[in-house]
Design an enzyme around this catalytic site. Sequence first.
Site, PDB file in Angstrom:
ATOM      1  N   ASP A 177       0.878  -1.170   0.000  1.00  0.00           N
ATOM      2  CA  ASP A 177       0.000   0.000   0.000  1.00  0.00           C
ATOM      3  C   ASP A 177       0.911   1.215   0.000  1.00  0.00           C
ATOM      4  OD1 ASP A 177      -2.301  -1.511   0.127  1.00  0.00           O
ATOM      5  OD2 ASP A 177      -2.489  -1.379   2.297  1.00  0.00           O
ATOM      6  N   ASP A 189     -13.618  -3.695  -1.688  1.00  0.00           N
ATOM      7  CA  ASP A 189     -13.451  -3.467  -0.250  1.00  0.00           C
ATOM      8  C   ASP A 189     -14.828  -3.633   0.388  1.00  0.00           C
ATOM      9  OD1 ASP A 189     -10.772  -2.853  -0.687  1.00  0.00           O
ATOM     10  OD2 ASP A 189     -11.184  -0.716  -0.946  1.00  0.00           O
TER      11      ASP A 189
END
Length: 256
Positions: A11, A130
Amino acid sequence: MLAKRIIPCLDVTNGRVVKGVNFVELRDAGDPVEIARRYDEQGADEITFLDITATSDGRDLMLHIIEDVASQVFIPLTVGGGVRTVEDVRRLLNAGADKISVNSSAIANPQLVSDATARYGSQCIVVAIDAKRSSAPGEAPRWEVFTHGGRKATGLDAVQWAREMATRGAGEILLTSMDRDGTKSGFDLELTRAVSDAVPVPVIASGGVGGLQDLADGITRGRADAVLAASIFHYGQHTVGEAKAFMAREGIPVRI
């Protein structure tokens, strides 16, 4: 049975690898090029590289970092974050990405997935979902899709959305449990199973890995085709090699 994949996830924000809990409280984990090279040397099957604030900040693609990472890494590289158009897909593939992950933009414009897969093939388009549990205790389980780095509820059902994306040509689903992200309490196996059983394409389980057993459970109990993890690898708790050896001992086919 095909070998199951272990995929370290980077990330990235502002050019640095970070790791958070439940999508917030980010802490620095290092330089993306250095970290990617380390995982390649450890035997990772792929690397996933997500610019986690590109969409919410409205920023452009980090092409220079992708080029640097791709020049150092000789395993498939999936890149996501800020991908809004088929032209963005082209630019990232040209920069050295092997697969492109779309998330918020697929919800804003589902036709993007159809158009990108028509032009470049399903094998290089990954749809990232998500998902957050939205059902109350005692109800049939439901999960809602969120976008913009988990900041925006969509009202979409995660299992139905995964089905639609597979129908539109997505070659893989990257499924992250927002409830488990960074908690080290294991994957949401119920979510992983629900999506894996609903779609004909590979599902990558993400969110919640705290140890090697969690990785194995994602495959054996979650029915995922690949498992993605970040902090257990970034902070030296385990190497990719240790993870593969553990999974092999559990009877899971992996590339050693």
